[in-house]
Design a protein around this motif. Structure first.
Motif, PDB file in Angstrom:
ATOM      1  N   GLY A   6      12.954 -12.349  -6.031  1.00 48.80           N
ATOM      2  CA  GLY A   6      13.787 -12.920  -6.151  1.00 48.80           C
ATOM      3  C   GLY A   6      14.556 -12.997  -7.079  1.00 48.80           C
ATOM      4  O   GLY A   6      14.714 -11.866  -8.280  1.00 48.80           O
ATOM      5  N   ASP A   7      15.591 -14.192  -7.650  1.00 51.98           N
ATOM      6  CA  ASP A   7      16.165 -13.956  -9.465  1.00 51.98           C
ATOM      7  C   ASP A   7      15.149 -14.470 -10.511  1.00 51.98           C
ATOM      8  O   ASP A   7      14.174 -14.800 -10.254  1.00 51.98           O
ATOM      9  N   LEU A   8      15.029 -13.206 -11.506  1.00 56.76           N
ATOM     10  CA  LEU A   8      14.370 -13.408 -12.345  1.00 56.76           C
ATOM     11  C   LEU A   8      14.190 -14.479 -13.582  1.00 56.76           C
ATOM     12  O   LEU A   8      13.699 -14.221 -14.011  1.00 56.76           O
ATOM     13  N   ARG A   9      15.073 -15.719 -13.232  1.00 61.98           N
ATOM     14  CA  ARG A   9      15.264 -16.373 -14.236  1.00 61.98           C
ATOM     15  C   ARG A   9      14.529 -17.624 -13.939  1.00 61.98           C
ATOM     16  O   ARG A   9      13.777 -18.267 -14.284  1.00 61.98           O
ATOM     17  N   LYS A  10      13.844 -17.373 -11.801  1.00 63.02           N
ATOM     18  CA  LYS A  10      13.259 -18.401 -11.154  1.00 63.02           C
ATOM     19  C   LYS A  10      13.004 -17.346 -10.194  1.00 63.02           C
ATOM     20  O   LYS A  10      12.393 -17.901  -9.013  1.00 63.02           O
ATOM     21  N   PRO A  11      11.752 -16.047 -10.620  1.00 59.93           N
ATOM     22  CA  PRO A  11      11.183 -15.513  -9.700  1.00 59.93           C
ATOM     23  C   PRO A  11       9.855 -16.254  -8.910  1.00 59.93           C
ATOM     24  O   PRO A  11       9.296 -17.033  -9.691  1.00 59.93           O
ATOM     25  N   ASP A  12      10.198 -15.918  -7.084  1.00 58.61           N
ATOM     26  CA  ASP A  12       8.851 -16.070  -7.163  1.00 58.61           C
ATOM     27  C   ASP A  12       7.301 -14.524  -7.703  1.00 58.61           C
ATOM     28  O   ASP A  12       7.733 -13.467  -6.878  1.00 58.61           O
ATOM     29  N   VAL A  13       6.842 -14.911  -7.959  1.00 61.26           N
ATOM     30  CA  VAL A  13       5.262 -14.153  -8.434  1.00 61.26           C
ATOM     31  C   VAL A  13       3.981 -14.297  -7.353  1.00 61.26           C
ATOM     32  O   VAL A  13       3.453 -15.312  -7.070  1.00 61.26           O
ATOM     33  N   ARG A  14       3.321 -12.956  -6.754  1.00 59.02           N
ATOM     34  CA  ARG A  14       2.963 -13.719  -6.326  1.00 59.02           C
ATOM     35  C   ARG A  14       1.345 -12.580  -7.000  1.00 59.02           C
ATOM     36  O   ARG A  14       1.652 -10.760  -7.168  1.00 59.02           O
ATOM     37  N   ILE A  15       0.176 -12.661  -6.346  1.00 57.23           N
ATOM     38  CA  ILE A  15      -0.972 -11.838  -6.629  1.00 57.23           C
ATOM     39  C   ILE A  15      -1.380 -11.379  -5.802  1.00 57.23           C
ATOM     40  O   ILE A  15      -1.698 -12.169  -4.990  1.00 57.23           O
ATOM     41  N   VAL A  16      -2.179 -10.617  -5.762  1.00 58.76           N
ATOM     42  CA  VAL A  16      -1.997  -9.524  -4.868  1.00 58.76           C
ATOM     43  C   VAL A  16      -3.996  -9.039  -5.177  1.00 58.76           C
ATOM     44  O   VAL A  16      -3.864  -7.854  -6.198  1.00 58.76           O
ATOM     45  N   ILE A  73       1.140  -1.289   0.039  1.00 60.65           N
ATOM     46  CA  ILE A  73       0.039   0.209   0.035  1.00 60.65           C
ATOM     47  C   ILE A  73       0.863   1.387   0.157  1.00 60.65           C
ATOM     48  O   ILE A  73       0.486   2.093  -0.565  1.00 60.65           O
ATOM     49  N   GLU A  74       1.290   1.143   1.335  1.00 61.91           N
ATOM     50  CA  GLU A  74       3.009   2.534   1.122  1.00 61.91           C
ATOM     51  C   GLU A  74       3.530   2.389  -0.937  1.00 61.91           C
ATOM     52  O   GLU A  74       3.540   3.574  -0.666  1.00 61.91           O
ATOM     53  N   ALA A  75       3.719   1.394  -0.673  1.00 67.56           N
ATOM     54  CA  ALA A  75       4.353   1.854  -2.295  1.00 67.56           C
ATOM     55  C   ALA A  75       3.808   2.314  -3.380  1.00 67.56           C
ATOM     56  O   ALA A  75       4.401   3.034  -3.989  1.00 67.56           O
ATOM     57  N   ILE A  76       2.386   1.848  -3.330  1.00 65.68           N
ATOM     58  CA  ILE A  76       1.867   2.526  -4.047  1.00 65.68           C
ATOM     59  C   ILE A  76       1.160   4.025  -4.095  1.00 65.68           C
ATOM     60  O   ILE A  76       0.828   4.558  -5.213  1.00 65.68           O
ATOM     61  N   ALA A  77       0.893   3.782  -2.660  1.00 59.03           N
ATOM     62  CA  ALA A  77       0.940   5.724  -2.699  1.00 59.03           C
ATOM     63  C   ALA A  77       2.176   6.344  -2.725  1.00 59.03           C
ATOM     64  O   ALA A  77       1.886   8.055  -3.467  1.00 59.03           O
ATOM     65  N   ARG A  78       3.643   5.707  -2.652  1.00 53.34           N
ATOM     66  CA  ARG A  78       4.162   6.664  -2.827  1.00 53.34           C
ATOM     67  C   ARG A  78       4.345   6.869  -4.492  1.00 53.34           C
ATOM     68  O   ARG A  78       5.387   7.630  -5.413  1.00 53.34           O
ATOM     69  N   ALA A  79       4.428   6.231  -5.526  1.00 56.43           N
ATOM     70  CA  ALA A  79       3.758   5.929  -6.351  1.00 56.43           C
ATOM     71  C   ALA A  79       3.132   6.735  -7.201  1.00 56.43           C
ATOM     72  O   ALA A  79       2.087   6.735  -8.329  1.00 56.43           O
ATOM     73  N   GLY A  80       2.163   7.626  -6.279  1.00 53.62           N
ATOM     74  CA  GLY A  80       0.769   8.440  -6.756  1.00 53.62           C
ATOM     75  C   GLY A  80      -0.820   7.353  -6.915  1.00 53.62           C
ATOM     76  O   GLY A  80      -1.181   8.215  -7.371  1.00 53.62           O
TER      77      GLY A  80
END
Length: 271
Positions: free
Chosen positions: A196-206, A173-180
């Motif tokens: 993490g490593d972009l070759r094997k990233p950990d991707v989360r959906i929020v 929430i803070e990151a999005i707020a700082r991005a306007g």
């Protein structure tokens, strides 16, 4: 060629152009997983671990190191012998402040030379350097601070970019707020956090639209996380339409004189 034929040809051309462009052209970090739209569930143990997370020093980090020595007889009389701190108190991310941690995990300091601080937290690095400086200085005190902690915010936000982490941790929430804040074209049910490593990233959906979905997730971010706010399907369609509209207008302007041609009107009359 009557107007109905003209409109039919124009519609076919428009449909062919539009079919080649979809919302997928505007979405980054896509996956073939059909379940990618669902909120990522974070178990309680992982959530508590992220809650206690403390960043560690790694190669290519920049750290501020300040060494104090006793200036007089009083224990509170300390003066700075060495500092790499940004004296302008600038809270924006700067890539050239502090000391660069080499690929070997080392920094160079007066009296000590090259010392390895990789894998240590700020407090652990401070204690380690205090013990090292005790070999040369009476009652030294060392403060260490990691300076280039950041998260990257991309996509449908007002001001995408690199957000400095000034408090040691940050939540989504803070990151999005700082991005306007989110734009009107943001898919609020499908925000990706890539770690993490972009070759094997950990991707989360929020999913930010439902409190029960937030309760299953974790909003805590780690340094170097990528937050990507995807566009809605309608946003992608509108952008595609705006791109192909000039081409459609060009085709219309070319075919329009033909539809009004006297020779074609004669043929249409004959038919």
């Amino acid at each position: 060629m009557n107007k109905s034929i003209f409109m039919t040809i124009s519609t076919i051309i428009f449909a062919l152009v539009l079919s080649g462009c979809t919302v997928k052209d505007y979405r980054l970090f896509q996956s073939s997983d059909i379940l990618e739209e669902k909120t990522t569930v974070v178990d309680q143990a992982t959530y508590e671990e992220e809650l206690r997370f403390e960043n560690i020093i790694a190669p290519n980090d920049r750290v501020d190191v300040t060494v104090y020595i006793q200036a007089g007889e009083g224990t509170q009389q300390m003066t700075s012998m060495l500092t790499s701190k940004d004296t302008n108190n600038n809270t924006t991310l700067q890539e050239n402040i502090g000391l660069l941690v080499t690929q070997k995990g080392e920094i160079r300091l007066p009296l000590l030379g090259s010392v390895n601080v990789s894998g240590l937290t700020q407090d652990q690095a401070s204690e380690y350097l205090i013990n090292e400086y005790r070999k040369f200085i009476r009652n030294p005190y060392v403060a260490v601070e990691i300076k280039n902690q950041r998260v990257i915010v991309m996509g449908e936000v007002t001001a995408p970019g690199i957000i400095p982490v000034t408090n040691g941790t940050m939540n989504l929430i803070e990151a999005i707020a700082r991005a306007g804040d989110l734009t009107s074209g943001a898919a609020r049910t499908n925000i990706k956090v890539i770690r993490g490593d972009l070759r094997k990233p950990d991707v989360r959906i929020v999913n930010l639209t439902r409190l029960d979905a937030l309760a299953m997730s974790s909003l805590y971010l780690k340094p170097n996380d990528i937050v990507y706010v995807q566009p809605t399907r309608m946003t992608g369609f509108n952008r595609t339409f705006n791109e192909v509209n000039p081409f459609f207008n060009m085709i219309t302007s070319i075919l329009s004189p033909l539809s009004n041609s006297p020779s074609l009107n004669i043929l249409n009359t004959a038919e």
